[in-house]
Scaffold this motif. Structure first.
Motif, PDB file in Angstrom:
ATOM      1  N   THR A 131      23.653  41.622  69.352  1.00  0.00           N
ATOM      2  CA  THR A 131      22.515  42.294  68.720  1.00  0.00           C
ATOM      3  C   THR A 131      21.481  42.702  69.761  1.00  0.00           C
ATOM      4  OG1 THR A 131      22.873  41.000  66.714  1.00  0.00           O
ATOM      5  CG2 THR A 131      20.724  42.054  66.968  1.00  0.00           C
TER       6      THR A 131
ATOM      7  N   SER B 202      20.936  46.816  69.738  1.00  0.00           N
ATOM      8  CA  SER B 202      19.816  47.380  68.986  1.00  0.00           C
ATOM      9  C   SER B 202      18.915  48.275  69.837  1.00  0.00           C
ATOM     10  CB  SER B 202      19.017  46.266  68.299  1.00  0.00           C
ATOM     11  OG  SER B 202      18.590  45.282  69.212  1.00  0.00           O
ATOM     12  N   PRO B 203      18.624  47.953  71.112  1.00  0.00           N
ATOM     13  CA  PRO B 203      17.806  48.888  71.899  1.00  0.00           C
ATOM     14  C   PRO B 203      18.497  50.226  72.138  1.00  0.00           C
ATOM     15  CG  PRO B 203      17.834  46.710  72.916  1.00  0.00           C
ATOM     16  CD  PRO B 203      18.894  46.707  71.864  1.00  0.00           C
TER      17      PRO B 203
ATOM     18  N   LEU C  66      20.664  51.682  70.014  1.00  0.00           N
ATOM     19  CA  LEU C  66      20.569  52.429  68.758  1.00  0.00           C
ATOM     20  C   LEU C  66      19.195  53.078  68.627  1.00  0.00           C
ATOM     21  CD1 LEU C  66      22.296  49.999  66.215  1.00  0.00           C
ATOM     22  CD2 LEU C  66      23.310  51.927  67.444  1.00  0.00           C
ATOM     23  N   ARG C  67      18.147  52.324  68.967  1.00  0.00           N
ATOM     24  CA  ARG C  67      16.788  52.895  68.887  1.00  0.00           C
ATOM     25  C   ARG C  67      16.636  54.072  69.839  1.00  0.00           C
ATOM     26  NH1 ARG C  67      15.216  47.351  68.264  1.00  0.00           N
ATOM     27  NH2 ARG C  67      14.879  47.142  70.512  1.00  0.00           N
ATOM     28  N   ALA C  68      17.148  53.938  71.057  1.00  0.00           N
ATOM     29  CA  ALA C  68      17.015  55.008  72.048  1.00  0.00           C
ATOM     30  C   ALA C  68      17.728  56.273  71.597  1.00  0.00           C
ATOM     31  CB  ALA C  68      17.560  54.540  73.399  1.00  0.00           C
TER      32      ALA C  68
ATOM     33  N   CYS D  46      18.324  57.224  68.510  1.00  0.00           N
ATOM     34  CA  CYS D  46      17.530  57.828  67.434  1.00  0.00           C
ATOM     35  C   CYS D  46      16.296  58.532  67.978  1.00  0.00           C
ATOM     36  CB  CYS D  46      17.127  56.766  66.417  1.00  0.00           C
ATOM     37  SG  CYS D  46      18.493  56.147  65.408  1.00  0.00           S
ATOM     38  N   GLU D  47      15.652  57.954  68.975  1.00  0.00           N
ATOM     39  CA  GLU D  47      14.480  58.589  69.583  1.00  0.00           C
ATOM     40  C   GLU D  47      14.849  59.887  70.284  1.00  0.00           C
ATOM     41  OE1 GLU D  47      12.973  55.505  72.064  1.00  0.00           O
ATOM     42  OE2 GLU D  47      12.245  54.291  70.376  1.00  0.00           O
TER      43      GLU D  47
ATOM     44  N   GLU E 246      15.046  62.447  67.496  1.00  0.00           N
ATOM     45  CA  GLU E 246      14.111  62.140  66.415  1.00  0.00           C
ATOM     46  C   GLU E 246      13.800  63.355  65.546  1.00  0.00           C
ATOM     47  OE1 GLU E 246      10.515  60.632  67.984  1.00  0.00           O
ATOM     48  OE2 GLU E 246      10.256  62.219  69.470  1.00  0.00           O
TER      49      GLU E 246
ATOM     50  N   ALA F   8      17.513  46.970  64.946  1.00  0.00           N
ATOM     51  CA  ALA F   8      16.999  48.226  65.493  1.00  0.00           C
ATOM     52  C   ALA F   8      15.903  48.825  64.636  1.00  0.00           C
ATOM     53  CB  ALA F   8      18.145  49.223  65.649  1.00  0.00           C
ATOM     54  N   GLY F   9      15.653  48.229  63.469  1.00  0.00           N
ATOM     55  CA  GLY F   9      14.595  48.728  62.600  1.00  0.00           C
ATOM     56  C   GLY F   9      14.988  49.942  61.789  1.00  0.00           C
ATOM     57  N   LEU F  10      16.282  50.107  61.506  1.00  0.00           N
ATOM     58  CA  LEU F  10      16.734  51.286  60.770  1.00  0.00           C
ATOM     59  C   LEU F  10      16.473  51.175  59.274  1.00  0.00           C
ATOM     60  CD1 LEU F  10      20.152  51.967  62.567  1.00  0.00           C
ATOM     61  CD2 LEU F  10      17.887  52.919  63.069  1.00  0.00           C
TER      62      LEU F  10
END
Length: 381
Positions: free
Chosen positions: A32, A36-37, A39-41, A43-44, A47, A79-81
């Motif tokens: 995890t 997760s970082p 996945l966030r990157a 999406c950014e 965006e 990741a905060g999705l």
């Protein structure tokens, strides 16, 4: 933009962690924490497209040695999705990362307009010990009783012997991979795809002295496969964002269209060969051949295995199209992530570098147990 069917899956963003050896710089991060970082990157990076659509529909990740518990769902939550985004985990061993991308593309190809995250992760540093009835074992079987099931170094040794691939040729190929990776690092060509983690900003394996490779002892007595012409055991993660061409064309978003794919079996005794027939089938289904490819990423688990695949594809071992900035021999091989790392590398080599629309590339993996997975992509702008 190319005139693609609206349901063609297009990779519009791609990132990965630096790759570190087991027990080293990323050892404090579990699956995890690795994924997760990334996945966030991803999406950014996309965006605008994420905001213009109804968001992420699913997360599909490859993993083969983790603790279970559906790592894709854990990573999506971390990741905060949002709790509404599901997740699914794929196990095709070291082809898992590429298989996850192909699995995530299937609903898009069937007409689903939603975006999907896909990739893979592996953390041997935090993987649980395995045992049955109190007896530890290193890995699960790759083939059932009655079939050959060699460990991967022995499988590479057997393939080298079967094909007459010499120690000198293996060492030369491994040194080439290290030199290409070192050149890419120095030129800054890897930087834009990386998500620094744990204080690590570059692949840990780059910078090893390739000149020592010919001095290393074989892993099997009397053999040709060594630690120098084999990859290491590594931690790492990689992910991409897939969208339908209808969304990318409307907003002029560049990316890699998934044009064809193939997953095939081969003899479990010589699993290193699997990438060759898989890539041949993927190319044939597109009506293309290896000469049409501008970039090829083959997961270099062993020099012997990679050379055997290249020989069958009719590609020279020093062809600049193949792992042009170093492959797994230099960067590392985090099993479940490596197929996705290959796609991230294609994204950098073709999309980030400005290759023209219509340029073709391919990623391919040979898998323990006798599998091959391949995909052919095309640049869209």
């Amino acid at each position: 933009m190319l005139d693609l069917p609206s349901s063609t899956p297009v990779i519009v963003a791609a990132r990965r962690t630096p790759i570190a050896a087991i027990g080293h710089r990323l050892a404090q991060l579990n699956l995890t924490g690795l994924t997760s970082p990334v996945l966030r990157a991803v999406c950014e990076d996309a965006e605008g497209l994420v905001a213009a659509t109804d968001g992420i529909r699913d997360v599909v990740l490859g993993n083969c040695m983790g603790p279970g518990g559906n790592p894709a769902r854990l990573a999506a939550l971390a990741a905060g999705l949002g709790t509404q985004v599901p997740g699914g985990t794929v196990d095709r061993q070291c082809g898992s990362g590429l298989a996850a991308i192909l699995d995530a593309a299937a609903p898009i190809r069937a007409g689903d307009p939603g975006l999907r995250l896909a990739g893979g992760a592996e953390s041997p540093s935090t993987a649980p010990a395995r045992s049955f009835e109190g007896v530890p074992y290193a890995r699960a079987a790759f083939a059932p009783e009655g079939f050959s099931d060699p460990d991967m170094p022995q499988a590479a040794e057997d393939l080298a012997a079967a094909d007459g691939i010499t120690r000198q040729r293996q060492d030369s190929y491994a040194m080439q991979s290290h030199r290409r990776a070192a050149d890419a690092l120095t030129a800054g060509r890897l930087r834009s795809e990386l998500v620094p983690l744990g204080g690590l900003k570059a692949d840990e394996g780059i910078g090893r002295r390739p000149e020592v490779i010919p001095r290393l002892r074989p892993l099997v007595d009397g053999g040709t496969v060594t630690a120098g012409n084999s990859t290491r055991i590594n931690d790492g993660a990689a992910a991409v964002l897939l969208a339908p061409a209808s969304a990318t064309q409307a907003r002029m978003v560049p990316g890699l269209a998934l044009r064809s794919q193939a997953i095939m079996g081969c003899d479990p005794a010589l699993p290193g060969l699997g990438a060759a027939p898989a890539l041949q089938r993927a190319l044939a289904e597109l009506g293309a051949d290896v000469g049409d490819l501008a970039a090829v990423e083959i997961v270099e688990a062993f020099a012997a295995q990679t050379l055997a695949v290249l020989d069958r594809l009719g590609i020279a071992e020093d062809d600049p199209r193949v792992c042009a900035e170093g492959g797994a021999l230099a960067l590392g091989h985090p099993w479940g992530a490596s197929g996705a790392v290959a796609v991230v590398r294609l994204f950098s080599r073709l999309v980030r570098s400005g290759a023209p629309a219509g340029t073709l590339g391919a990623a391919a993996v040979s898998v323990g147990g006798g599998l091959g997975i391949a995909a052919v992509v095309e640049v869209v702008r």
